[in-house]
Design a protein around this motif. Sequence first.
Motif, mmCIF file in Angstrom:
data_model
loop_
_atom_site.group_PDB
_atom_site.id
_atom_site.type_symbol
_atom_site.label_atom_id
_atom_site.label_comp_id
_atom_site.label_asym_id
_atom_site.label_seq_id
_atom_site.Cartn_x
_atom_site.Cartn_y
_atom_site.Cartn_z
ATOM 1 N N MET A 125 4.119 18.442 -49.386
ATOM 2 C CA MET A 125 2.927 18.462 -48.544
ATOM 3 C C MET A 125 1.746 19.113 -49.252
ATOM 4 O O MET A 125 0.647 19.173 -48.712
ATOM 5 N N ASN A 126 1.985 19.622 -50.446
ATOM 6 C CA ASN A 126 0.923 20.253 -51.232
ATOM 7 C C ASN A 126 0.606 19.364 -52.440
ATOM 8 O O ASN A 126 1.210 19.510 -53.504
ATOM 9 N N PRO A 127 -0.327 18.427 -52.300
ATOM 10 C CA PRO A 127 -0.602 17.485 -53.396
ATOM 11 C C PRO A 127 -1.146 18.161 -54.647
ATOM 12 O O PRO A 127 -0.930 17.675 -55.764
ATOM 13 N N THR A 128 -1.833 19.299 -54.489
ATOM 14 C CA THR A 128 -2.413 19.980 -55.655
ATOM 15 C C THR A 128 -1.337 20.465 -56.608
ATOM 16 O O THR A 128 -1.404 20.223 -57.824
ATOM 17 N N SER A 129 -0.327 21.153 -56.074
ATOM 18 C CA SER A 129 0.716 21.680 -56.956
ATOM 19 C C SER A 129 1.505 20.552 -57.612
ATOM 20 O O SER A 129 1.854 20.629 -58.795
ATOM 21 N N ASN A 130 1.783 19.485 -56.864
ATOM 22 C CA ASN A 130 2.510 18.359 -57.444
ATOM 23 C C ASN A 130 1.723 17.719 -58.580
ATOM 24 O O ASN A 130 2.302 17.344 -59.608
ATOM 25 N N LYS A 131 0.401 17.623 -58.406
ATOM 26 C CA LYS A 131 -0.459 17.060 -59.457
ATOM 27 C C LYS A 131 -0.440 17.943 -60.700
ATOM 28 O O LYS A 131 -0.338 17.451 -61.830
ATOM 29 N N ILE A 132 -0.498 19.263 -60.498
ATOM 30 C CA ILE A 132 -0.496 20.210 -61.609
ATOM 31 C C ILE A 132 0.778 20.076 -62.442
ATOM 32 O O ILE A 132 0.738 20.025 -63.677
ATOM 33 N N TYR A 133 1.910 20.008 -61.765
ATOM 34 C CA TYR A 133 3.182 19.941 -62.496
ATOM 35 C C TYR A 133 3.321 18.620 -63.249
ATOM 36 O O TYR A 133 3.854 18.596 -64.361
ATOM 37 N N ARG A 134 2.848 17.542 -62.654
ATOM 38 C CA ARG A 134 2.879 16.259 -63.367
ATOM 39 C C ARG A 134 2.010 16.319 -64.619
ATOM 40 O O ARG A 134 2.358 15.761 -65.661
ATOM 41 N N GLU A 135 0.860 16.969 -64.526
ATOM 42 C CA GLU A 135 -0.028 17.097 -65.681
ATOM 43 C C GLU A 135 0.648 17.874 -66.813
ATOM 44 O O GLU A 135 0.433 17.582 -67.987
ATOM 45 N N ILE A 136 1.475 18.855 -66.451
ATOM 46 C CA ILE A 136 2.182 19.650 -67.467
ATOM 47 C C ILE A 136 3.239 18.805 -68.176
ATOM 48 O O ILE A 136 3.533 19.024 -69.359
ATOM 49 N N GLY A 137 3.804 17.832 -67.447
ATOM 50 C CA GLY A 137 4.848 16.990 -68.027
ATOM 51 C C GLY A 137 6.108 16.912 -67.180
ATOM 52 O O GLY A 137 7.075 16.245 -67.554
ATOM 53 N N TYR A 138 6.105 17.593 -66.034
ATOM 54 C CA TYR A 138 7.247 17.528 -65.127
ATOM 55 C C TYR A 138 7.310 16.150 -64.466
ATOM 56 O O TYR A 138 6.290 15.609 -64.055
ATOM 57 N N LYS A 139 8.514 15.597 -64.379
ATOM 58 C CA LYS A 139 8.710 14.276 -63.780
ATOM 59 C C LYS A 139 9.645 14.398 -62.569
ATOM 60 O O LYS A 139 10.690 15.044 -62.640
ATOM 61 N N ARG A 140 9.247 13.766 -61.478
ATOM 62 C CA ARG A 140 10.032 13.855 -60.235
ATOM 63 C C ARG A 140 11.338 13.080 -60.375
ATOM 64 O O ARG A 140 11.342 11.903 -60.751
#
Length: 284
Positions: free
Chosen positions: A256-271
């Motif tokens: 529910m927090n799109p900002t944190s999910n976007k940040i982690y994807r930018e770092i290289g984390y993949k769901r």
Amino acid sequence: MKFKVYHNAHDFEKKIEPLLLEKEDVFSLFLGVLQAIKAGNYENPFMATIEEEGKILALFQMTPPHPLNLIFVDEIRLEEIIDFFIKSVLEHEITFRSIISLKPWAYKVAKKWEIKTDMTHQLLMDQGLYRLNKVNDSLEHSPGNWRHAEESDSAIIEKWFNLFEIDTGLPISPTENVKKRVAMFLKEREVFLWENKGKIVSMMKKSRPTKNGVTVSLVFTPKEERKKGYARTLVAAVSRELLNDYSFCVLYTDLMNPTSNKIYREIGYKRIADSVHLSFDKDK
């Protein structure tokens, strides 16, 4: 089918570890908590399996007051296994306030649990599970540097621990509990801080190491320091450091927090999976 309760964490690990290591990243929470149980960090842990002719069909773990973690192995017989699980839990009078599991499993259990009891479920957190193998080196870095937290930082970490709980909708931990937990974090050198011009502006911690991976958690930046990239830079820098010792990092996010999910994807984390934390209350 047989519902088997384990009282020795080492015996439990010997039985289930090969199966869990097949999906070490997805089941990292279960594996990591098991290591803490073995270390004696929890009182009265609950560990159990559903087995048939020596084959594991499902496995369960709980460290009260934390949620009951459920893993189902045989997807073809899932409905039958869940029915047997609920029947066994009721017969053994095992109580739990909440469950955590992969989303499809959790909601199937919740639906059947509501039918058998007078309880209704509430969504506590809709979670995404992310994995990192390599940090994106093209990220722009915020000013400052990371360092290990020290005992002199305990007051700010304790304060931020409760603020993190408020932000994520978790129950607020009593002050004495927070002090004990933070003291343990510092003793194990698990907390990392980002400093800019001598001021601490963000924090994170590592936790629940498994055979090949480690979890990133407790990522927090106070409101007055947000939108400056500190958390992203800290998580990227420390994750890169952790990958010197581990093959991968994992973390849970609030979907529910799109900002944190976007940040982690930018770092290289993949769901890699979707998980939910559901609580149960008596139907009023």
